[in-house]
Design an enzyme around this catalytic site. Structure first.
Site, mmCIF file in Angstrom:
data_model
loop_
_atom_site.group_PDB
_atom_site.id
_atom_site.type_symbol
_atom_site.label_atom_id
_atom_site.label_comp_id
_atom_site.label_asym_id
_atom_site.label_seq_id
_atom_site.Cartn_x
_atom_site.Cartn_y
_atom_site.Cartn_z
ATOM 1 N N ASP A 67 6.375 -34.019 -17.235
ATOM 2 C CA ASP A 67 5.932 -35.409 -17.129
ATOM 3 C C ASP A 67 7.061 -36.371 -16.788
ATOM 4 O O ASP A 67 7.047 -37.539 -17.168
ATOM 5 C CB ASP A 67 5.277 -35.834 -18.453
ATOM 6 C CG ASP A 67 6.145 -35.483 -19.651
ATOM 7 O OD1 ASP A 67 7.363 -35.339 -19.475
ATOM 8 O OD2 ASP A 67 5.595 -35.359 -20.767
ATOM 9 N N GLU B 179 2.601 -26.934 -17.590
ATOM 10 C CA GLU B 179 2.502 -27.747 -18.828
ATOM 11 C C GLU B 179 1.552 -28.938 -18.598
ATOM 12 O O GLU B 179 1.881 -30.104 -18.828
ATOM 13 C CB GLU B 179 3.865 -28.234 -19.313
ATOM 14 C CG GLU B 179 3.859 -28.680 -20.771
ATOM 15 C CD GLU B 179 5.206 -29.248 -21.225
ATOM 16 O OE1 GLU B 179 5.491 -30.413 -20.934
ATOM 17 O OE2 GLU B 179 5.956 -28.506 -21.875
ATOM 18 N N GLU C 222 6.177 -41.275 -19.683
ATOM 19 C CA GLU C 222 5.708 -39.899 -19.484
ATOM 20 C C GLU C 222 4.190 -39.763 -19.497
ATOM 21 O O GLU C 222 3.631 -38.937 -18.768
ATOM 22 C CB GLU C 222 6.333 -38.966 -20.528
ATOM 23 C CG GLU C 222 7.824 -38.709 -20.331
ATOM 24 C CD GLU C 222 8.721 -39.786 -20.917
ATOM 25 O OE1 GLU C 222 8.188 -40.743 -21.540
ATOM 26 O OE2 GLU C 222 9.949 -39.695 -20.763
ATOM 27 N N HIS D 238 16.206 -39.337 -27.368
ATOM 28 C CA HIS D 238 16.430 -39.923 -26.033
ATOM 29 C C HIS D 238 15.263 -40.739 -25.496
ATOM 30 O O HIS D 238 15.309 -41.235 -24.368
ATOM 31 C CB HIS D 238 16.753 -38.816 -25.030
ATOM 32 C CG HIS D 238 15.578 -37.934 -24.707
ATOM 33 N ND1 HIS D 238 14.627 -38.281 -23.789
ATOM 34 C CD2 HIS D 238 15.189 -36.745 -25.193
ATOM 35 C CE1 HIS D 238 13.717 -37.338 -23.713
ATOM 36 N NE2 HIS D 238 14.029 -36.388 -24.562
ATOM 37 N N ARG E 89 12.656 -43.384 -24.150
ATOM 38 C CA ARG E 89 12.795 -44.765 -23.691
ATOM 39 C C ARG E 89 12.094 -45.755 -24.613
ATOM 40 O O ARG E 89 12.578 -46.868 -24.823
ATOM 41 C CB ARG E 89 12.222 -44.920 -22.275
ATOM 42 C CG ARG E 89 13.253 -44.622 -21.219
ATOM 43 C CD ARG E 89 12.691 -44.582 -19.817
ATOM 44 N NE ARG E 89 13.553 -43.716 -19.020
ATOM 45 C CZ ARG E 89 14.391 -44.140 -18.070
ATOM 46 N NH1 ARG E 89 14.434 -45.395 -17.745
ATOM 47 N NH2 ARG E 89 15.160 -43.290 -17.431
ATOM 48 N N HIS F 226 22.497 -37.565 -26.025
ATOM 49 C CA HIS F 226 21.987 -37.616 -24.642
ATOM 50 C C HIS F 226 22.851 -38.593 -23.826
ATOM 51 O O HIS F 226 23.222 -39.648 -24.333
ATOM 52 C CB HIS F 226 20.525 -38.095 -24.702
ATOM 53 C CG HIS F 226 19.764 -37.894 -23.427
ATOM 54 N ND1 HIS F 226 19.963 -38.689 -22.324
ATOM 55 C CD2 HIS F 226 18.814 -36.997 -23.074
ATOM 56 C CE1 HIS F 226 19.155 -38.280 -21.348
ATOM 57 N NE2 HIS F 226 18.451 -37.255 -21.777
HETATM 58 C C1 UD1 Z 1 14.410 -38.001 -18.492
HETATM 59 C C2 UD1 Z 1 12.897 -38.102 -18.381
HETATM 60 C C3 UD1 Z 1 12.249 -37.787 -19.719
HETATM 61 C C4 UD1 Z 1 12.735 -36.445 -20.243
HETATM 62 C C5 UD1 Z 1 14.245 -36.442 -20.305
HETATM 63 C C6 UD1 Z 1 14.783 -35.108 -20.723
HETATM 64 C C7 UD1 Z 1 11.935 -39.765 -16.854
HETATM 65 C C8 UD1 Z 1 11.620 -41.175 -16.627
HETATM 66 N N1 UD1 Z 1 12.528 -39.470 -18.017
HETATM 67 O O1 UD1 Z 1 14.869 -39.020 -19.375
HETATM 68 O O2 UD1 Z 1 10.833 -37.725 -19.556
HETATM 69 O O3 UD1 Z 1 12.204 -36.254 -21.530
HETATM 70 O O4 UD1 Z 1 14.772 -36.732 -19.001
HETATM 71 O O5 UD1 Z 1 16.118 -35.202 -21.127
HETATM 72 O O6 UD1 Z 1 11.657 -38.932 -16.023
HETATM 73 N N2 UD1 Z 1 22.485 -38.861 -17.294
HETATM 74 C C9 UD1 Z 1 23.740 -38.327 -17.046
HETATM 75 N N3 UD1 Z 1 23.843 -36.986 -16.810
HETATM 76 C C10 UD1 Z 1 22.787 -36.143 -16.801
HETATM 77 C C11 UD1 Z 1 21.521 -36.690 -17.083
HETATM 78 C C12 UD1 Z 1 21.370 -38.040 -17.311
HETATM 79 O O7 UD1 Z 1 24.720 -39.052 -17.037
HETATM 80 O O8 UD1 Z 1 22.948 -34.934 -16.576
HETATM 81 C C13 UD1 Z 1 22.360 -40.317 -17.546
HETATM 82 C C14 UD1 Z 1 22.453 -41.130 -16.248
HETATM 83 O O9 UD1 Z 1 23.096 -42.341 -16.515
HETATM 84 C C15 UD1 Z 1 20.984 -41.362 -15.900
HETATM 85 C C16 UD1 Z 1 20.421 -41.577 -17.295
HETATM 86 O O10 UD1 Z 1 21.075 -40.604 -18.110
HETATM 87 O O11 UD1 Z 1 20.762 -42.463 -15.044
HETATM 88 C C17 UD1 Z 1 18.940 -41.485 -17.410
HETATM 89 O O12 UD1 Z 1 18.420 -40.309 -16.801
HETATM 90 P P1 UD1 Z 1 16.831 -40.248 -16.485
HETATM 91 O O13 UD1 Z 1 16.518 -38.902 -15.930
HETATM 92 O O14 UD1 Z 1 16.394 -41.425 -15.687
HETATM 93 O O15 UD1 Z 1 16.172 -40.456 -17.899
HETATM 94 P P2 UD1 Z 1 16.316 -39.648 -19.240
HETATM 95 O O16 UD1 Z 1 16.436 -40.662 -20.312
HETATM 96 O O17 UD1 Z 1 17.352 -38.611 -19.089
HETATM 97 N N1 UDP Z 2 18.530 -28.919 -25.261
HETATM 98 C C1 UDP Z 2 19.772 -28.445 -24.831
HETATM 99 N N2 UDP Z 2 20.904 -29.105 -25.271
HETATM 100 C C2 UDP Z 2 20.857 -30.195 -26.078
HETATM 101 C C3 UDP Z 2 19.579 -30.678 -26.477
HETATM 102 C C4 UDP Z 2 18.437 -30.017 -26.044
HETATM 103 O O1 UDP Z 2 19.858 -27.462 -24.106
HETATM 104 O O2 UDP Z 2 21.915 -30.721 -26.439
HETATM 105 C C5 UDP Z 2 17.311 -28.230 -24.766
HETATM 106 C C6 UDP Z 2 16.300 -27.848 -25.828
HETATM 107 O O3 UDP Z 2 16.501 -26.512 -26.250
HETATM 108 C C7 UDP Z 2 14.967 -28.020 -25.118
HETATM 109 C C8 UDP Z 2 15.235 -29.047 -24.048
HETATM 110 O O4 UDP Z 2 16.646 -29.153 -23.935
HETATM 111 O O5 UDP Z 2 14.551 -26.832 -24.465
HETATM 112 C C9 UDP Z 2 14.636 -30.375 -24.409
HETATM 113 O O6 UDP Z 2 15.091 -31.341 -23.522
HETATM 114 P P1 UDP Z 2 15.020 -32.884 -23.839
HETATM 115 O O7 UDP Z 2 14.972 -33.104 -25.300
HETATM 116 O O8 UDP Z 2 16.131 -33.528 -23.062
HETATM 117 O O9 UDP Z 2 13.677 -33.333 -23.124
HETATM 118 P P2 UDP Z 2 12.123 -33.307 -23.558
HETATM 119 O O10 UDP Z 2 11.782 -31.931 -23.977
HETATM 120 O O11 UDP Z 2 11.945 -34.336 -24.628
HETATM 121 O O12 UDP Z 2 11.449 -33.731 -22.310
#
Ligand code: UD1
Ligand code: UDP
Length: 367
Positions: free
Chosen positions: A98, A120, A134, A206, A208, A239
């Site tokens: 999502d 999923e 999401e 993490h 939003r 995160h």
């Molecule tokens: C995203 C997804 C969320 C999911 C989560 C898993 C959207 C809107 N959100 O949230 O549904 O649960 O991923 O973790 O699709 N960043 C880094 N390095 C990385 C990843 C992220 O620096 O490897 C930072 C960057 O500044 C980036 C910010 O995190 O812009 C946000 O990333 P984004 O994918 O937009 O949202 P998440 O909060 O990670």
């Molecule tokens: N996870 C990871 N390292 C971390 C935290 C989570 O590898 O430091 C893994 C965890 O085992 C799970 C997945 O990341 O499979 C969950 O991702 P996240 O919580 O970012 O996203 P969500 O599941 O809420 O979309």
């Protein structure tokens, strides 16, 4: 059977974890010409999972920007996906979950009249604001999908309620359990020195909708728990989203029994879950994995699209609520019976054969 071009898309860490078993299973099919597209909505969190599962993306859109906003992320994704679909001409596209990546992929496939399989599928809170964005992403992806690979019967019922044809829904189990079983049996190391005399509480957060004051409440509760309980150690892999990272370091950086670190790689994180006494998290994937590892989870949300484990009594919703987080954590620390009730090792999310069911459904369709 004629070869079919199967484009598997991943954007963020959890998508890579949950798509890896599907990609690996598809690669074993003689009829499938598997292509892997990384939008790289996440960068290093995606890369480490892909390399752990030894999957090399064929195409990488390198989309991530620091602190990216939803509208620009979506717009940039759509433009780049347009080019990819024109060049790749896949017979089927698969994506999981999502995120904004998944919603944009489903829409781009719709515009190109390419069948989209949603892995999923059918998770719902029925509240568009929670989780944000999401719930909207998965409703849109679901509305446009040709196949709905639902992880549970409850997810199937949600899709039926929205008018999806039963014939297009396949209940598969969640592929997160496939990935977990592929990993948890290996020799795993957290890679962080912990105090063996203390009970470990593992934390992730993490979402939003928790940014701002709700997340500050979560941090306050963790500080209070750390102050009150000298026999615990809190490990919090933070995160990288700046809305989380900056506040977590500002509010929790000074506590002796709170360890803050960057996101753990997948295998060390599984090791941390196995080592933990309990888990406090707002993660979707963690809610699914922890029950399979017999670990109680307190969920930092008021609603969940994963009600199955809550109904079984092994996951509990505590919200981003200072008092409830402290009360429920303290109960699990102090009351052995309450703890054992939540640490029963029952897992409603799958048997580790989800990817096989997805691949079988596609094989039958193309045959
Ligand atoms: C995203 C997804 C969320 C999911 C989560 C898993 C959207 C809107 N959100 O949230 O549904 O649960 O991923 O973790 O699709 N960043 C880094 N390095 C990385 C990843 C992220 O620096 O490897 C930072 C960057 O500044 C980036 C910010 O995190 O812009 C946000 O990333 P984004 O994918 O937009 O949202 P998440 O909060 O990670
Ligand atoms: N996870 C990871 N390292 C971390 C935290 C989570 O590898 O430091 C893994 C965890 O085992 C799970 C997945 O990341 O499979 C969950 O991702 P996240 O919580 O970012 O996203 P969500 O599941 O809420 O979309």
């Amino acid at each position: 059977m004629k070869t079919k071009r199967c484009l598997c898309v991943v954007g963020t860490r959890p998508e890579a974890i949950k798509m890896a078993p599907v990609i690996l299973a598809l690669k074993n099919e003689p009829w499938a010409n598997v292509r892997v597209l990384a939008t790289a909505q996440h960068r290093h969190m995606l890369d480490q999972v892909m390399s752990f599962f030894d999957i090399e993306p064929d195409i990488d859109l390198n989309i991530m920007r620091p602190n990216q906003a939803l509208t620009t992320l979506t717009a940039r994704l759509l433009l780049k996906l347009d080019d990819v679909l024109k060049t790749e001409k896949p017979d089927v596209v698969l994506a999981q979950g999502d995120t904004t990546t998944v919603m944009a992929v489903a829409l781009a496939c719709f515009y190109h009249r390419i069948p989209f399989g949603h892995v999923e599928a059918g998770l719902r809170t029925w509240n568009m604001q929670n989780p944000f964005p999401e719930e909207a992403n998965r409703v849109i992806a679901g509305r446009l999908a040709r196949w709905h690979f639902a992880p549970t019967e409850n997810a199937r019922q949600n899709l039926l309620r929205e008018g999806v044809s039963d014939a297009d829904i396949i209940v598969t189990g969640n592929t997160v359990i496939d990935a977990l079983l592929m990993t948890a049996s290996k020799e795993l190391d957290i890679g962080i020195e912990l105090d063996d005399a203390k009970r470990l509480i593992l934390v992730t957060s993490h979402r939003r909708e928790n940014f701002g004051e709700p997340f500050r409440n979560i941090c306050r509760a963790l500080n209070t728990l750390a102050e009150r309980n000298s026999d615990i150690q809190i490990l919090y892999p933070v995160h990288p989203n700046p809305n989380v990272k900056d506040v977590a370091h500002e509010m929790l950086g000074g506590s002796d029994n709170i360890i803050l670190c960057g996101p753990l790689d997948y295998a060390p994180f599984i090791a941390a879950m196995k080592r933990a006494y309990l888990i406090i998290s707002d993660s979707g994937g963690v809610q699914e994995e922890a029950p399979a590892l017999s670990k109680p989870v307190l969920v930092l949300r008021d609603e969940t699209e994963r009600p199955e484990a809550v109904e079984m009594g092994v996951v509990k919703l505590v919200g981003p609520d200072y008092k409830r987080i402290i009360k429920e954590t303290q109960l699990l620390l102090d009351d052995g019976v309450a703890y054992q009730t939540m640490a029963r090792g029952v897992s409603p999310y799958g048997d580790g054969k989800g990817a096989g069911r997805i691949v079988s459904a596609l094989r039958e369709y193309f045959a």
